[in-house]
Design a protein around this motif. Structure first.
Motif, PDB file in Angstrom:
ATOM      1  N   PRO A 200      55.046  31.733  27.192  1.00 50.07           N
ATOM      2  CA  PRO A 200      56.422  32.244  27.178  1.00 50.07           C
ATOM      3  C   PRO A 200      56.735  33.062  25.931  1.00 50.07           C
ATOM      4  O   PRO A 200      57.725  33.788  25.898  1.00 50.07           O
ATOM      5  CB  PRO A 200      57.274  30.965  27.219  1.00 50.07           C
ATOM      6  N   GLN A 201      55.863  32.978  24.901  1.00 50.99           N
ATOM      7  CA  GLN A 201      56.098  33.754  23.678  1.00 50.99           C
ATOM      8  C   GLN A 201      55.724  35.225  23.847  1.00 50.99           C
ATOM      9  O   GLN A 201      56.162  36.072  23.067  1.00 50.99           O
ATOM     10  CB  GLN A 201      55.268  33.176  22.510  1.00 50.99           C
ATOM     11  N   ALA A 202      54.881  35.537  24.837  1.00 55.08           N
ATOM     12  CA  ALA A 202      54.492  36.939  25.046  1.00 55.08           C
ATOM     13  C   ALA A 202      55.704  37.742  25.512  1.00 55.08           C
ATOM     14  O   ALA A 202      56.636  37.205  26.122  1.00 55.08           O
ATOM     15  CB  ALA A 202      53.371  37.010  26.075  1.00 55.08           C
ATOM     16  N   ASP A 203      55.672  39.049  25.229  1.00 52.44           N
ATOM     17  CA  ASP A 203      56.785  39.909  25.657  1.00 52.44           C
ATOM     18  C   ASP A 203      56.689  40.253  27.144  1.00 52.44           C
ATOM     19  O   ASP A 203      57.689  40.590  27.776  1.00 52.44           O
ATOM     20  CB  ASP A 203      56.779  41.210  24.850  1.00 52.44           C
ATOM     21  N   LEU A 204      55.471  40.201  27.688  1.00 55.77           N
ATOM     22  CA  LEU A 204      55.244  40.568  29.088  1.00 55.77           C
ATOM     23  C   LEU A 204      53.934  39.943  29.540  1.00 55.77           C
ATOM     24  O   LEU A 204      52.991  39.817  28.760  1.00 55.77           O
ATOM     25  CB  LEU A 204      55.151  42.101  29.205  1.00 55.77           C
ATOM     26  N   ARG A 205      53.854  39.618  30.853  1.00 52.47           N
ATOM     27  CA  ARG A 205      52.652  39.008  31.405  1.00 52.47           C
ATOM     28  C   ARG A 205      52.217  39.805  32.643  1.00 52.47           C
ATOM     29  O   ARG A 205      53.014  40.003  33.568  1.00 52.47           O
ATOM     30  CB  ARG A 205      52.929  37.546  31.771  1.00 52.47           C
ATOM     31  N   ILE A 206      50.967  40.303  32.621  1.00 52.78           N
ATOM     32  CA  ILE A 206      50.473  41.180  33.691  1.00 52.78           C
ATOM     33  C   ILE A 206      49.239  40.557  34.334  1.00 52.78           C
ATOM     34  O   ILE A 206      48.294  40.169  33.636  1.00 52.78           O
ATOM     35  CB  ILE A 206      50.110  42.583  33.142  1.00 52.78           C
ATOM     36  N   GLY A 207      49.240  40.452  35.670  1.00 52.22           N
ATOM     37  CA  GLY A 207      48.091  39.960  36.429  1.00 52.22           C
ATOM     38  C   GLY A 207      47.348  41.131  37.060  1.00 52.22           C
ATOM     39  O   GLY A 207      47.977  42.053  37.595  1.00 52.22           O
ATOM     40  N   VAL A 208      46.009  41.108  36.993  1.00 45.52           N
ATOM     41  CA  VAL A 208      45.199  42.239  37.455  1.00 45.52           C
ATOM     42  C   VAL A 208      44.129  41.746  38.428  1.00 45.52           C
ATOM     43  O   VAL A 208      43.414  40.775  38.137  1.00 45.52           O
ATOM     44  CB  VAL A 208      44.538  42.952  36.253  1.00 45.52           C
ATOM     45  N   THR A 209      44.026  42.410  39.562  1.00 43.66           N
ATOM     46  CA  THR A 209      43.036  42.031  40.572  1.00 43.66           C
ATOM     47  C   THR A 209      42.639  43.275  41.362  1.00 43.66           C
ATOM     48  O   THR A 209      43.442  44.197  41.514  1.00 43.66           O
ATOM     49  CB  THR A 209      43.616  40.966  41.532  1.00 43.66           C
ATOM     50  N   HIS A 210      41.403  43.304  41.847  1.00 42.87           N
ATOM     51  CA  HIS A 210      41.018  44.457  42.672  1.00 42.87           C
ATOM     52  C   HIS A 210      41.739  44.406  44.017  1.00 42.87           C
ATOM     53  O   HIS A 210      42.458  45.320  44.382  1.00 42.87           O
ATOM     54  CB  HIS A 210      39.496  44.482  42.874  1.00 42.87           C
ATOM     55  N   SER A 211      41.553  43.322  44.718  1.00 38.32           N
ATOM     56  CA  SER A 211      42.121  43.221  46.068  1.00 38.32           C
ATOM     57  C   SER A 211      43.444  42.446  46.035  1.00 38.32           C
ATOM     58  O   SER A 211      43.514  41.361  45.466  1.00 38.32           O
ATOM     59  CB  SER A 211      41.120  42.501  46.977  1.00 38.32           C
ATOM     60  N   PRO A 212      44.503  42.989  46.647  1.00 36.73           N
ATOM     61  CA  PRO A 212      45.796  42.283  46.651  1.00 36.73           C
ATOM     62  C   PRO A 212      45.829  41.171  47.692  1.00 36.73           C
ATOM     63  O   PRO A 212      46.566  41.228  48.680  1.00 36.73           O
ATOM     64  CB  PRO A 212      46.790  43.402  46.972  1.00 36.73           C
ATOM     65  N   GLU A 213      44.980  40.182  47.481  1.00 38.69           N
ATOM     66  CA  GLU A 213      44.877  39.069  48.432  1.00 38.69           C
ATOM     67  C   GLU A 213      46.059  38.128  48.206  1.00 38.69           C
ATOM     68  O   GLU A 213      46.233  37.608  47.092  1.00 38.69           O
ATOM     69  CB  GLU A 213      43.552  38.347  48.211  1.00 38.69           C
ATOM     70  N   PRO A 214      46.887  37.885  49.226  1.00 37.52           N
ATOM     71  CA  PRO A 214      48.107  37.091  49.014  1.00 37.52           C
ATOM     72  C   PRO A 214      47.891  35.731  48.375  1.00 37.52           C
ATOM     73  O   PRO A 214      48.685  35.300  47.565  1.00 37.52           O
ATOM     74  CB  PRO A 214      48.682  36.973  50.432  1.00 37.52           C
ATOM     75  N   ARG A 215      46.795  35.033  48.708  1.00 40.47           N
ATOM     76  CA  ARG A 215      46.613  33.695  48.137  1.00 40.47           C
ATOM     77  C   ARG A 215      46.469  33.774  46.619  1.00 40.47           C
ATOM     78  O   ARG A 215      46.908  32.868  45.895  1.00 40.47           O
ATOM     79  CB  ARG A 215      45.410  32.983  48.763  1.00 40.47           C
ATOM     80  N   ASN A 216      45.874  34.849  46.097  1.00 35.79           N
ATOM     81  CA  ASN A 216      45.776  35.016  44.646  1.00 35.79           C
ATOM     82  C   ASN A 216      47.086  35.537  44.062  1.00 35.79           C
ATOM     83  O   ASN A 216      47.490  35.114  42.976  1.00 35.79           O
ATOM     84  CB  ASN A 216      44.624  35.955  44.294  1.00 35.79           C
ATOM     85  N   LEU A 217      47.730  36.459  44.766  1.00 40.10           N
ATOM     86  CA  LEU A 217      49.020  36.970  44.273  1.00 40.10           C
ATOM     87  C   LEU A 217      50.019  35.825  44.134  1.00 40.10           C
ATOM     88  O   LEU A 217      50.807  35.780  43.181  1.00 40.10           O
ATOM     89  CB  LEU A 217      49.568  38.047  45.221  1.00 40.10           C
ATOM     90  N   ASP A 218      49.987  34.895  45.088  1.00 46.56           N
ATOM     91  CA  ASP A 218      50.887  33.726  45.026  1.00 46.56           C
ATOM     92  C   ASP A 218      50.663  32.942  43.733  1.00 46.56           C
ATOM     93  O   ASP A 218      51.610  32.488  43.093  1.00 46.56           O
ATOM     94  CB  ASP A 218      50.647  32.786  46.221  1.00 46.56           C
ATOM     95  N   ARG A 219      49.395  32.788  43.355  1.00 47.36           N
ATOM     96  CA  ARG A 219      49.092  31.979  42.158  1.00 47.36           C
ATOM     97  C   ARG A 219      49.497  32.723  40.883  1.00 47.36           C
ATOM     98  O   ARG A 219      50.016  32.121  39.950  1.00 47.36           O
ATOM     99  CB  ARG A 219      47.598  31.611  42.144  1.00 47.36           C
ATOM    100  N   PHE A 220      49.238  34.026  40.851  1.00 44.28           N
ATOM    101  CA  PHE A 220      49.693  34.819  39.693  1.00 44.28           C
ATOM    102  C   PHE A 220      51.216  34.666  39.533  1.00 44.28           C
ATOM    103  O   PHE A 220      51.718  34.430  38.436  1.00 44.28           O
ATOM    104  CB  PHE A 220      49.373  36.303  39.896  1.00 44.28           C
ATOM    105  N   ALA A 221      51.923  34.832  40.642  1.00 48.97           N
ATOM    106  CA  ALA A 221      53.389  34.783  40.582  1.00 48.97           C
ATOM    107  C   ALA A 221      53.863  33.393  40.157  1.00 48.97           C
ATOM    108  O   ALA A 221      54.767  33.259  39.327  1.00 48.97           O
ATOM    109  CB  ALA A 221      53.978  35.168  41.941  1.00 48.97           C
ATOM    110  N   ALA A 222      53.225  32.346  40.714  1.00 50.00           N
ATOM    111  CA  ALA A 222      53.635  30.975  40.377  1.00 50.00           C
ATOM    112  C   ALA A 222      53.371  30.665  38.910  1.00 50.00           C
ATOM    113  O   ALA A 222      54.102  29.879  38.288  1.00 50.00           O
ATOM    114  CB  ALA A 222      52.886  29.981  41.269  1.00 50.00           C
ATOM    115  N   ASP A 223      52.336  31.261  38.322  1.00 50.76           N
ATOM    116  CA  ASP A 223      52.014  31.005  36.909  1.00 50.76           C
ATOM    117  C   ASP A 223      52.893  31.818  35.959  1.00 50.76           C
ATOM    118  O   ASP A 223      52.825  31.616  34.747  1.00 50.76           O
ATOM    119  CB  ASP A 223      50.536  31.295  36.637  1.00 50.76           C
ATOM    120  N   GLY A 224      53.664  32.760  36.494  1.00 48.74           N
ATOM    121  CA  GLY A 224      54.614  33.468  35.645  1.00 48.74           C
ATOM    122  C   GLY A 224      54.254  34.901  35.290  1.00 48.74           C
ATOM    123  O   GLY A 224      54.903  35.496  34.421  1.00 48.74           O
ATOM    124  N   TYR A 225      53.222  35.466  35.936  1.00 46.02           N
ATOM    125  CA  TYR A 225      52.906  36.887  35.691  1.00 46.02           C
ATOM    126  C   TYR A 225      53.992  37.733  36.363  1.00 46.02           C
ATOM    127  O   TYR A 225      54.223  37.622  37.569  1.00 46.02           O
ATOM    128  CB  TYR A 225      51.526  37.235  36.241  1.00 46.02           C
TER     129      TYR A 225
END
Ligand code: FE2
Length: 300
Positions: A200-225
């Protein structure tokens, strides 16, 4: 007799003209797409992210290389490469050369399947009823492209390797936390290695993946990216006029095959990419693209 042949000859002529347009004109008709993403804290200074993806570089693509070389003029604060950069063993050098001064800027990257495996001919229409994921299960399992050399060169320039890794970079005035995964299309994604709430101390959080697979996007979003960046879809590559993409070649729906969308609380940008597989060298109603994302403060 003349009438009998007129219709089939017309269809053949139209098909040939469409194929010529898709392979010679639209495939080289590079576009820069611009988006504004209200993802920063109120009062923060805006930053520019250049998102490139799916260049699929092969020898002889002079127009693509020359367009890539000009992107540094946009003066991005960060460059994100979401993979499938090369499709030939001799393409790594020209790809790095075309990035040129972009390598002196903060950058991050992940691999796509095509960085590892050289292309083989496949019926391009099969994407209408299945993804290409199963192809990798039955093909050779040992990568035959020099992706490690490419990754080493990018890291030597200071870029972060985000294949199943987290990292941190100063981007303009911002302290940015990154999380990334290797390509889920060939089952190399290991989200568990990066799982957990973001700092939470970072100014911004970015998740990067080649394929926009929903099961991974869900986890990125849930972790706060807050911002998720992906490629892989080629925007559908062959699209229907006034309708759009017929396929995404992964689990995401065609409505989010490219461009800026929401994914739960996060923003998701999917790049339609700059290239094509050399075995399907055409684009129709889906020109090749890079994107410049200007991150601005959220409305207070
Ligand atoms: Fe690709």
């Amino acid at each position: 007799m003349r009438k009998l042949y007129a219709v089939p000859l017309g269809l053949v002529g139209t098909g040939a003209a469409t194929l010529a347009y898709a392979s010679m004109i639209e495939r080289n008709w590079f576009h820069l797409r611009r988006f504004e993403v209200p993802v920063l804290a109120p009062g923060a200074r805006s930053i520019k992210i250049l998102h490139i993806s799916d260049t699929h570089l092969t020898p002889g693509r002079a127009r693509l290389l020359s367009w890539l070389r000009k992107l540094d003029e946009l003066e991005p604060d960060l460059v994100v490469n979401t993979g499938d950069s090369v499709s030939h063993p001799d393409a790594v050098g020209p790809f790095l050369d075309a990035l040129g001064p972009l390598l002196d800027r903060p950058g991050v990257f992940v691999y796509g399947s095509n960085d590892l495996y050289s292309p083989v001919f496949k019926n391009p229409t099969r994407y209408l009823w299945r993804t290409s994921k199963k192809d990798y299960a039955v093909r050779r399992r040992v990568p035959d492209l020099p992706y490690r050399e490419m990754g080493a060169a990018l890291m030597a320039a200071g870029w972060l390797d985000l294949n199943n890794r987290i990292g941190r970079l100063k981007v303009g005035p911002l302290d940015v936390e990154f999380g990334g995964i290797d390509d889920s299309h060939i089952n190399r994604d290991r989200y568990d290695k990066i799982a957990g709430p973001v700092d939470p101390q970072a100014d911004l959080r970015i998740g990067v993946t080649h394929s926009p697979e929903p099961r991974n996007l869900d986890r990125f979003a849930a972790d706060g990216y807050e911002l998720l960046l992906a490629g892989h879809t080629h925007g559908g590559q062959i699209c229907v006029p006034f309708y759009g993409a017929l396929t995404t070649n992964c689990g995401i729906e065609p409505a989010r095959v490219k461009g800026l969308h929401r994914h739960g609380p996060s923003w998701l940008h999917v790049s339609a990419g700059l290239g094509t597989s050399p075995m399907a060298p055409f684009r129709f109603c889906c020109p090749p693209e890079a994107s410049l994302l200007t991150l601005v403060p959220r409305p207070s």
